[in-house]
Design an enzyme around this catalytic site. Structure first.
Site, mmCIF file in Angstrom:
data_model
loop_
_atom_site.group_PDB
_atom_site.id
_atom_site.type_symbol
_atom_site.label_atom_id
_atom_site.label_comp_id
_atom_site.label_asym_id
_atom_site.label_seq_id
_atom_site.Cartn_x
_atom_site.Cartn_y
_atom_site.Cartn_z
ATOM 1 N N ARG A 279 0.804 -1.225 0.000
ATOM 2 C CA ARG A 279 0.000 0.000 0.000
ATOM 3 C C ARG A 279 0.831 1.266 0.000
ATOM 4 O O ARG A 279 0.597 2.180 -0.792
ATOM 5 C CB ARG A 279 -0.900 0.061 1.234
ATOM 6 C CG ARG A 279 -2.250 -0.553 1.086
ATOM 7 C CD ARG A 279 -2.724 -1.035 2.428
ATOM 8 N NE ARG A 279 -1.851 -2.114 2.838
ATOM 9 C CZ ARG A 279 -2.021 -3.384 2.460
ATOM 10 N NH1 ARG A 279 -3.067 -3.710 1.754
ATOM 11 N NH2 ARG A 279 -1.177 -4.327 2.812
ATOM 12 N N THR A 280 1.795 1.339 0.922
ATOM 13 C CA THR A 280 2.494 2.612 1.104
ATOM 14 C C THR A 280 3.256 2.956 -0.169
ATOM 15 O O THR A 280 3.154 4.051 -0.716
ATOM 16 C CB THR A 280 3.441 2.528 2.323
ATOM 17 O OG1 THR A 280 2.676 2.085 3.431
ATOM 18 C CG2 THR A 280 4.052 3.871 2.635
ATOM 19 N N LYS B 21 26.466 -3.800 -1.403
ATOM 20 C CA LYS B 21 27.932 -3.657 -1.517
ATOM 21 C C LYS B 21 28.497 -2.935 -0.298
ATOM 22 O O LYS B 21 29.684 -2.671 -0.220
ATOM 23 C CB LYS B 21 28.284 -2.848 -2.769
ATOM 24 C CG LYS B 21 27.830 -3.470 -4.067
ATOM 25 C CD LYS B 21 28.328 -2.606 -5.223
ATOM 26 C CE LYS B 21 27.604 -2.905 -6.501
ATOM 27 N NZ LYS B 21 27.791 -1.843 -7.494
ATOM 28 N N ARG C 155 11.436 3.839 3.374
ATOM 29 C CA ARG C 155 11.056 2.872 4.419
ATOM 30 C C ARG C 155 12.311 2.078 4.777
ATOM 31 O O ARG C 155 13.027 1.615 3.885
ATOM 32 C CB ARG C 155 9.954 1.936 3.922
ATOM 33 C CG ARG C 155 9.709 0.785 4.892
ATOM 34 C CD ARG C 155 8.482 -0.005 4.560
ATOM 35 N NE ARG C 155 7.266 0.721 4.891
ATOM 36 C CZ ARG C 155 6.048 0.191 4.847
ATOM 37 N NH1 ARG C 155 5.883 -1.074 4.481
ATOM 38 N NH2 ARG C 155 4.984 0.914 5.146
ATOM 39 N N HIS D 182 5.214 5.984 11.590
ATOM 40 C CA HIS D 182 4.725 5.833 10.212
ATOM 41 C C HIS D 182 3.739 6.981 9.968
ATOM 42 O O HIS D 182 2.530 6.773 9.915
ATOM 43 C CB HIS D 182 4.055 4.467 10.080
ATOM 44 C CG HIS D 182 3.758 4.027 8.675
ATOM 45 N ND1 HIS D 182 3.864 4.859 7.580
ATOM 46 C CD2 HIS D 182 3.359 2.820 8.187
ATOM 47 C CE1 HIS D 182 3.529 4.187 6.483
ATOM 48 N NE2 HIS D 182 3.226 2.946 6.829
HETATM 49 C C1 NCD Z 1 1.783 -1.066 8.173
HETATM 50 C C2 NCD Z 1 3.289 -0.931 8.297
HETATM 51 O O1 NCD Z 1 4.024 -1.198 7.344
HETATM 52 O O2 NCD Z 1 3.708 -0.522 9.357
HETATM 53 N N1 NCD Z 1 1.350 -1.272 6.851
HETATM 54 C C3 NCD Z 1 1.128 -0.186 6.065
HETATM 55 O O3 NCD Z 1 1.982 0.642 5.858
HETATM 56 N N2 NCD Z 1 -0.088 -0.070 5.557
HETATM 57 C C4 NCD Z 1 1.223 -2.066 9.121
HETATM 58 C C5 NCD Z 1 1.750 -3.468 9.078
HETATM 59 O O4 NCD Z 1 2.626 -3.832 8.297
HETATM 60 O O5 NCD Z 1 1.244 -4.263 9.882
#
Ligand code: NCD
Length: 490
Positions: free
Chosen positions: A56-57, A85, A106, A134
């Site tokens: 999703r993100t 590397k 991320r 997040h």
């Molecule tokens: C979340 C995350 O990555 O922290 N997912 C997301 O970004 N929608 C929640 C999760 O992975 O459980």
């Protein structure tokens, strides 16, 4: 939205409540006037760097950038990048910043987005840093709650599941505290909300934290609220200190169970167990909150709304999907819209906004600050421990039971037992600072995790020369505020 142009979003705290409401408005108007916005990002490039899995993100950011008419560069798998590397994150970031206008990162290390923001010459957006924060998921969560309820103040939200490692929960709790919502933390067994999060809620947002009985929320564990077999879970309740909502806890201090009246609504935010962040060999916990068709039949849950950041594993039974109270797929769609509004704002896509750019991230913090140098954060996953040559170790100092150093990368707290004065080269137990703090500048302090460490650094214990430091009698009348005053006025 001009003020957001050129700014990094590392923590939900980087956005004011007003800016968050402005993002809601922009997201709404993007939906109704799509054609006005769908060329606004032409020629701009977003880089997505994901060192952890995502659906999703990542895809919502990439789709949002493309809808704005911009382009996306990415490495499909960071294992196919120069990271394998041995390239450091700050080096990767500096290079990618020269190819792009915004970086979306991320990473499994806590504070990684912050260090990226410090080194980048373009805005960095935190798409999840380990179990820490997040913020853009929180924007989608708040946007969904706002659309559903019209107001965030006074809303009752139960945050359930893996509260220990769930970064979405941490950012959301900070935001809900700021907006004046009442929050109930309902952890799975051994998945409690970390103390550093609770301290931050109390200290930074003035929230009141109390422990109460699960009450009707026992149903999330498949139990009745008067059932003796209710799992051993403590529900932690957070209320904004000042505003209203006393009705929820009429007998402050008394042990009470969670209840809601027939006219009230409750939002239940469920999260999955973050197995990837658990220590190897951790056992699956038996008590974990779950919503099923049966839960939905219970009278107190008549008006609930159900949220989940997704992906779900088995916290939400599939039959819940058909129920209008389940908002989680809408929530994922809202995440995409709000990220489009955020990109539009951070990129300054209205021409006049471009002049305001503030590149290079510096986290706002409360004085006094300890510049750590060789003091290590207690969190082994903190980016400052992983990239010590690149990190600028800084800690907020505050007094709780003892003196606490809060890492300004990952927020974890240390309570070093000894502190020394670099002028006298004398060290003493940290709580002695109550006596000495009017006389020492914070820049002259050095904290130690053991007496041996202090001695190895050339410091002598205080008892060897008591006359060199002021006595308790000199300092009896001082309080916390005077320390800060003394540091600044000395
Ligand atoms: C979340 C995350 O990555 O922290 N997912 C997301 O970004 N929608 C929640 C999760 O992975 O459980």
């Amino acid at each position: 939205m001009g003020k957001l142009a050129g700014r990094s979003v590392i923590s939900i705290d980087d956005l004011t409540n007003e800016e968050i409401y402005q993002l809601f408005e922009l997201a709404d108007s993007m939906e109704t006037n799509e054609s006005t916005f769908n060329r606004s990002g032409t020629g701009r490039i977003a880089a997505t760097l994901f060192y952890e899995p995502s659906t999703r993100t990542r895809l919502s950011f990439e789709a949002a950038m493309q809808r704005l008419g911009g382009g996306v560069i990415s490495t499909w798998d960071m294992n196919a990048s120069s990271a394998v590397k041995g390239e450091s994150l700050p080096d990767t970031i500096r290079v990618v910043a020269s190819y792009s206008d915004v970086i979306i990162l991320r990473h499994p290390w806590e504070g990684a987005a912050q260090i990226a923001g410090e080194y980048a010459s373009v805005p960095v957006i935190n798409a999840g840093d380990g179990g820490h924060e997040h913020p853009t998921q929180t924007l989608g969560d708040l946007y969904t709650l706002h659309k559903q309820h019209g107001n965030l103040r006074g809303l009752k939200v139960a945050l359930c599941g893996d509260l220990q490692h769930g970064r979405t929960v941490h950012s959301l709790a900070f935001a809900l505290a700021r907006f004046g919502a009442d929050v109930v933390f309902v952890p799975g067994e051994n998945k409690n909300i970390p103390t550093y999060v609770l301290h931050r809620l109390e200290r930074d947002f003035g929230a009141t934290i109390t422990e109460k009985g699960l009450g009707i929320l026992s149903a999330l564990f498949g139990q009745r609220d008067d059932d003796e077999n209710t799992p051993e879970v403590n529900a932690i309740y957070m209320t904004p200190t000042k505003p209203n909502q006393l009705a929820l806890f009429p007998q402050e201090g008394a042990k009470m169970d969670f209840r809601i009246s027939a006219s009230e609504s409750l939002s239940i935010y469920v999260t999955r167990r973050q197995v990837e962040r658990e220590e190897k060999g951790s056992k699956a916990s038996s008590g974990y909150p779950r919503i099923t068709g049966e839960t939905l039949k219970l009278r107190p849950f008549k008006n609930i709304s159900i949220l989940h950041p997704l992906p779900r594993v088995d916290e939400l039974a599939p039959e819940v999907d058909k129920d209008p109270r389940g908002l989680y797929f809408r929530q994922a769609a809202n995440g995409y819209k709000i990220r489009m509004a955020l990109l539009h704002s951070v990129l300054g896509l209205d021409s006049e906004e471009k002049q305001n750019s503030v590149i290079g991230y510096s986290r706002p913090a409360k004085e006094p600050i300890y510049i750590g140098n060789d003091f290590k954060c207690v969190n082994s996953l903190c980016v400052a421990n992983k990239l010590s040559e690149f990190a600028h170790n800084r800690f907020e100092i505050f007094r709780s039971q003892n003196y606490v150093l809060r890492c300004l990368y990952c927020d974890h707290e240390s309570e070093p037992p000894f502190v020394g004065n670099i002028e006298s080269h004398i060290y003493y137990p940290t709580h002695f600072l109550d006596r000495f703090r009017p006389f020492v500048k914070v820049t002259n302090l050095r904290f130690f995790t053991s007496a041996q460490e202090a001695q190895a650094a050339g410091f002598r214990p205080m008892s060897a020369s008591p006359a060199e430091e002021p006595t308790l009698e000199d300092t009896k009348t001082l309080n916390d505020g005077s320390w800060i005053h003394a540091i600044h006025s000395s």
